[in-house]
Scaffold this motif. Structure first.
Motif, mmCIF file in Angstrom:
data_model
loop_
_atom_site.group_PDB
_atom_site.id
_atom_site.type_symbol
_atom_site.label_atom_id
_atom_site.label_comp_id
_atom_site.label_asym_id
_atom_site.label_seq_id
_atom_site.Cartn_x
_atom_site.Cartn_y
_atom_site.Cartn_z
ATOM 1 N N GLU A 1 0.455 9.021 -10.007
ATOM 2 C CA GLU A 1 0.443 8.590 -9.108
ATOM 3 C C GLU A 1 1.116 6.722 -8.773
ATOM 4 O O GLU A 1 2.383 6.363 -8.474
ATOM 5 N N ARG B 1 4.653 7.294 -10.912
ATOM 6 C CA ARG B 1 5.932 7.548 -9.417
ATOM 7 C C ARG B 1 6.764 6.313 -8.829
ATOM 8 O O ARG B 1 7.412 5.803 -8.720
ATOM 9 N N HIS B 2 5.151 5.696 -8.500
ATOM 10 C CA HIS B 2 5.211 4.539 -7.297
ATOM 11 C C HIS B 2 6.089 3.475 -8.308
ATOM 12 O O HIS B 2 6.746 3.212 -7.905
ATOM 13 N N ALA C 1 9.932 4.110 -8.549
ATOM 14 C CA ALA C 1 10.872 4.084 -7.102
ATOM 15 C C ALA C 1 11.061 2.720 -6.847
ATOM 16 O O ALA C 1 12.098 1.906 -6.346
ATOM 17 N N ALA D 1 2.038 -4.976 -8.813
ATOM 18 C CA ALA D 1 0.793 -4.789 -8.502
ATOM 19 C C ALA D 1 0.219 -3.073 -7.854
ATOM 20 O O ALA D 1 0.929 -3.185 -6.884
ATOM 21 N N LEU E 1 0.471 -1.306 -0.115
ATOM 22 C CA LEU E 1 -0.302 -0.230 -0.162
ATOM 23 C C LEU E 1 0.748 1.231 0.185
ATOM 24 O O LEU E 1 0.583 2.565 -0.498
ATOM 25 N N THR E 2 2.551 1.178 0.765
ATOM 26 C CA THR E 2 3.129 1.995 0.367
ATOM 27 C C THR E 2 3.645 1.925 -0.365
ATOM 28 O O THR E 2 4.352 1.444 -0.600
ATOM 29 N N THR E 3 4.788 3.432 -0.481
ATOM 30 C CA THR E 3 6.106 2.738 -2.116
ATOM 31 C C THR E 3 7.943 2.875 -0.773
ATOM 32 O O THR E 3 7.790 1.707 -1.510
#
Lengths: 313, 313
Positions: A116, A119-120, A123, A105, A82-84
């Motif tokens: 978003e 960019r995810h 990273a 995913a 759920l978080t990068t």
């Protein structure tokens, strides 16, 4: 590179009653996939329940798999979070543990924008430094990729493939043409959604990301090979044999059904992570019948030297 | 019990650049809410980014809040998680840390069935032993509650309220009537979706679960009081003042916008947890103008002794 081509088998991640990864059972699942000769292993995919596991459980699962498989079949591992920050950490874990590729995913709580998600992915690919497959699974992530976004991501170093859900209009060929026109020749396009795999393979996709192959890899592989060799009769025969299982998948979701398949095959004592509940026990007979029908079809398959072994039955 | 009645203010959970909870800034947010006189604090709601935080971050946030608020305003805390085991652990954490109530959204990866959600709630209410509000937020959880399921849950001990999204057809009164007919008299029905709060309050709902009240509680409270007292003119005047902010909420999502509001108010250096991105900086002027308009409206509010203080401006 077979990483994102042919049959990718997605095993369950079995947990024991204490919630620990059952390493012995996971080893058995992987042995079956390796023995059948699948083209890759999709470890910790949706079927592997990655979304429900801690970073430590995921590290352990991958460590066990890398050791057990010993390089005989490439391992692609799901690193969604759920978080990068968490996905980046998981991608680093995957690389240092010896994974061959990544599946990403865009899990979401708040619905995400294209920027978003882009960019995810930047990273995670930078952190992972491994070939990566875009995991488009809007039913679980609430995010649907556009052709534009896939094309933009395909320009990133290491973004090598996409795993798509079955097209709503059933037009695999059209979707493939649109994606091929916008992505490099080396970019691989594959499908999930086992009941549509035969049509997707016939339409010329590069890979079947298969739930059923996690436990019944030999028959799934026979279907894949028949489709790739344009052996329509054999392909239809095998797809028909799978049909009762596909019906159960559509009714209950393949994740819940595969736990029942494991039970039918004698892998006892595992259950989906709650809140997900197992199939009603009244349906176990139907699951058993579906598995028997698949086994019979595989036994008739001239190209197969042996079917999927049953440890207890 | 005011726990699930009146205005519930949902603060952001500010993280510093190292990803740690910024306890000083969280304390400031809570002070504003307490000073305004909100009826409850919705800690670690969607606005509080609970879905992106670890169990340790959530424990720390609650510990800071309980100490800072010191019982002056009841604290309701979000305990949603993707697994039942985690949500149960969070509910126990909440009780032992001194929370007054729980908010439970059925976060999902695999879409959940009604029965799965029901049993998940049973497990969490038994572990939490605190009044619980059903958090119906299908835009983030992918699960939409039926009246049947809310009615079934309302029979459980401690299930005391439901927090609904704005009805798609705008018919709050009809929805409230359907729910009142199937739930105990003590069961409270409230709404999220700030831009529809005025209509929801007018229709007779019990609570406004308010994002904007996390940072601008005085004006949100003035709107709530006007609606409850059937002071239509004052209510419409305040709702109109909020309109530019509601427009931003609808365009960008309230979560992203509230980080910009914090910035405008002088709470610098915090950003949404990635992959969520902050608002384009070109929109900060629009946010500042929206906040000024709300302040002006509140300054004109005869019932208000003071507006929302700005720490830096």
């Amino acid at each position: 590179m077979t990483l994102f081509r042919g049959l990718s088998a997605f095993p369950l991640t079995p947990l024991d009653e204490a919630g620990e990864v059952d390493e012995a059972m996971l080893g058995c699942f992987l042995d079956r996939i390796v023995a059948a000769g699948a083209d890759s292993i999709g470890l910790l995919g949706s079927t592997g329940g990655y979304a429900y596991l801690t970073r430590e459980q995921r590290q352990r699962t991958l460590r066990v798999a890398v050791e057990r498989v010993g390089g005989r079949v490439p391992i692609v591992v799901g690193v969604g979070a759920l978080t990068t920050a968490e996905a980046v950490a998981l991608a680093r874990d995957a690389r240092s543990a010896g994974a061959d590729g990544l599946l990403l995913a865009p899990m979401s709580y708040l619905p995400l924008t294209d920027e978003e998600v882009f960019r995810h992915f930047v990273a995670v690919t930078e952190a992972g430094e491994l070939p990566l497959c875009i995991y488009d699974n809007p039913g679980t992530t609430k995010f649907a990729f556009t052709v534009d976004l896939v094309a933009r991501l395909a320009e990133l170093p290491n973004v090598a493939a996409v795993k798509l859900p079955l097209p709503a209009d059933g037009d695999h060929a059209g979707e493939l043409a649109r994606l091929r026109a916008r992505t490099p020749d080396s970019f691989a396009v594959g499908y999930s959604g086992d009941w549509g795999a035969a049509d997707a393979l016939l339409a010329g996709c590069d890979a079947w990301y298969s739930v059923v192959a996690g436990l019944l890899p030999a028959t799934a592989l026979a279907l894949t090979r028949a489709a790739i060799q344009d052996d329509f009769a054999e392909m239809r025969r095998l797809d028909d044999a799978f049909r009762p299982l596909w019906d159960l998948f559509r009714t209950y979701g393949s994740f819940r059904v595969m736990y029942a398949v494991a039970d039918v095959l004698g892998f006892a004592g595992i259950a989906p992570p709650r809140p997900v509940l197992p199939l009603p026990s009244a349906e176990l007979g139907r699951v058993a019948a579906a598995v028997r029908q698949i086994d019979r079809a595989n036994a008739q398959d001239e190209g197969s030297t042996d079917g999927d072994e049953h440890p207890a039955g």
